[in-house]
Design a protein around this motif. Structure first.
Motif, PDB file in Angstrom:
ATOM      1  N   ARG A  94       0.872  -1.183   0.000  1.00 11.00           N
ATOM      2  CA  ARG A  94       0.000   0.000   0.000  1.00 11.00           C
ATOM      3  C   ARG A  94       0.906   1.229   0.000  1.00 11.00           C
TER       4      ARG A  94
ATOM      5  N   SER B 274      -2.165   0.622  -4.679  1.00 10.90           N
ATOM      6  CA  SER B 274      -1.640  -0.725  -4.456  1.00 10.90           C
ATOM      7  C   SER B 274      -0.588  -1.054  -5.506  1.00 10.90           C
TER       8      SER B 274
ATOM      9  N   LYS C  54      11.137  -7.381   5.604  1.00 12.10           N
ATOM     10  CA  LYS C  54       9.824  -7.274   6.231  1.00 12.10           C
ATOM     11  C   LYS C  54       9.907  -6.448   7.523  1.00 12.10           C
TER      12      LYS C  54
ATOM     13  N   ASP D 116       7.926  -2.943   8.317  1.00 14.92           N
ATOM     14  CA  ASP D 116       7.097  -2.745   9.516  1.00 14.92           C
ATOM     15  C   ASP D 116       7.526  -1.489  10.278  1.00 14.92           C
TER      16      ASP D 116
ATOM     17  N   GLY E 280       6.441   1.690   8.711  1.00 11.95           N
ATOM     18  CA  GLY E 280       5.005   1.933   8.678  1.00 11.95           C
ATOM     19  C   GLY E 280       4.330   1.609   7.364  1.00 11.95           C
TER      20      GLY E 280
ATOM     21  N   ALA F  41       2.210  -0.556   4.881  1.00 14.13           N
ATOM     22  CA  ALA F  41       1.225  -1.632   4.936  1.00 14.13           C
ATOM     23  C   ALA F  41       1.442  -2.541   3.712  1.00 14.13           C
ATOM     24  N   TYR F  42       1.538  -3.845   3.957  1.00 21.02           N
ATOM     25  CA  TYR F  42       1.799  -4.764   2.849  1.00 21.02           C
ATOM     26  C   TYR F  42       1.206  -6.125   3.179  1.00 21.02           C
ATOM     27  N   ARG F  43       1.103  -6.961   2.134  1.00 24.32           N
ATOM     28  CA  ARG F  43       0.635  -8.339   2.312  1.00 24.32           C
ATOM     29  C   ARG F  43       1.532  -9.258   1.496  1.00 24.32           C
TER      30      ARG F  43
END
Length: 415
Positions: free
Chosen positions: A338, A374, A391, A395, A398, A400-402
């Motif tokens: 994101r 996205s 990763k 984090d 800040g 946002a990811y998947r």
């Protein structure tokens, strides 16, 4: 009635009209890796690059005799190695062959089958799925009064595949401690184990099945052949939903623990290792026995034979094999990120990458909100821990990811 060992010996002698015994080669790389004496039975080096020719030839020989020239008509259903074996044997015997293949069969396999069979065969493309193709072939065979050749579930096919075992013992000159066999429909495993039961009963066996097609293990657990609800077709030479009835009668004496399951993506690592290190080209099913060596206990110091069952690999699949190997090894991951829609956001992300992280895919998907978009991003690296560290940095920053690397649905749709 001729006993099994004598029948196999006769079949093996007849095979010499087609090709010399395939090599049994000690592999120094694997021997050092596993601390064992590892030998490879190179069935990928038959004229059709798989052991399937043995069974097809033997079944035809029983029906038309050893001399070429026949009015016999043979039918089979196959998208790969069995089709090529039947085609080659039809040409040898001067017999007529009708080979049914799914409409979805790659052109390369169709062309190779036609090359092996020449004018002796006709190829019929029918059915989107193999079950449809099989039904059409069997109906045609019954209508024409032709001889249907099963790829594994027939006595003469099993007997022909058992010649692999006879050659191994003759070439080694002694019984190995362990033989590792790939399993699809079970014809090869049934033939070799039955032959060894009489000629080298002290040898142990381990069986290798693809994780997405473990029909032998399911049958051993149930006490009878069962149909798997779904099959992963990647290991196409061994992705069989139901073990053959006749092979299972031979194999039912083994335990489920004797069967080792190879994840499809891990098989890709083995294929690349053999290609890059040894220059050996194996198809997914051909690499099965080698792949499960890492799962076997107490093979150190033992003499082990692995059957490389086939080498019909289409190099157009190499990028897929490499991709799957990298994912399994943890060297490649895909994220949906994101990304803030502001100047400098992309630069902020790029600064989080490590020195060995490489962007392999970068694609804007769609704006999910006015201030964010996205992004599909693929990252390759040299060690799994690099992606773990990335990763952590994401984090902390800040973002946002998947991680969609192992999400089958999203990966199929987006990657």
């Amino acid at each position: 009635m001729e006993n099994f060992v004598a029948s196999v010996s006769r079949a093996e002698a007849a095979l010499r009209d087609l090709f010399e015994p395939t090599p049994l080669q000690r592999n120094d790389h694997l021997s050092a890796k596993y601390g064992a004496d590892i030998w490879l039975k190179r069935e990928d080096l038959t004229p059709v690059r798989s052991y399937k020719l043995r069974g097809a030839f033997n079944a035809m020989r029983k029906l038309v005799g050893d001399a070429p020239g026949s009015n016999a008509h043979f039918v089979c259903a196959s998208a790969g190695n069995h089709a090529q074996g039947v085609a080659y044997a039809c040409r040898h015997f001067g017999a007529r062959g009708t080979i049914f293949m799914p409409v979805t069969t790659p052109q390369q396999k169709i062309d190779k089958t036609r090359t092996f069979g020449g004018e002796a065969i006709e190829i019929v493309l029918t059915g989107d799925y193999f079950d449809q193709t099989l039904a059409a072939a069997q109906a045609f065979s019954a209508d024409q009064g032709a001889q249907f050749l099963s790829p594994f579930d027939a006595p003469d096919i099993i007997e022909g595949q058992a010649t692999v075992g006879q050659e191994m013992l003759a070439q080694m000159g002694r019984a190995p401690d362990l033989v590792v066999l790939p399993v699809g429909g079970g014809g090869l495993a049934a033939g070799v184990t039955r032959y060894f039961a009489e000629e080298a009963p002290e040898t142990r066996f381990a069986f290798a099945e693809p994780l997405g097609g473990a029909s032998l293990q399911a049958a051993l657990q149930s006490g009878a052949p069962v149909a798997l609800p779904a099959v992963d077709s990647f290991v196409d030479g061994a992705a069989v939903a139901r073990i053959g009835a006749l092979p299972f009668e031979v194999l039912r004496r083994f335990r489920p623990a004797d069967v080792h399951l190879a994840p499809e993506d891990r098989i890709c690592i083995t294929m690349l290792e053999m290609l890059n290190t040894e220059g050996v080209v194996l198809e997914p099913a051909g690499a099965l026995a080698l792949d499960v060596l890492r799962d076997l206990d107490q093979i150190e110091g033992k003499t082990v034979i692995c059957v490389c069952s086939g080498g019909n690999f289409d190099f157009e699949r190499l990028p897929e094999v490499r991709e799957r190997a990298q994912r399994f090894a943890g060297l490649k991951k895909y994220f949906v990120l994101r990304m803030p829609q502001r100047p400098g956001a992309l630069r902020d992300f790029l600064q989080l990458l490590g020195p060995h992280d490489d962007i392999a895919r970068f694609e804007y998907l769609k704006k999910s909100a006015r201030n964010f978009g996205s992004v599909l991003i693929g990252i390759e690296t040299t060690a799994p821990e690099n992606l773990t560290t990335l990763k952590q940095r994401l984090d902390q920053a800040g973002f946002a990811y998947r991680d969609i690397t192992v999400d089958e649905i999203l990966s199929e749709l987006l990657v």
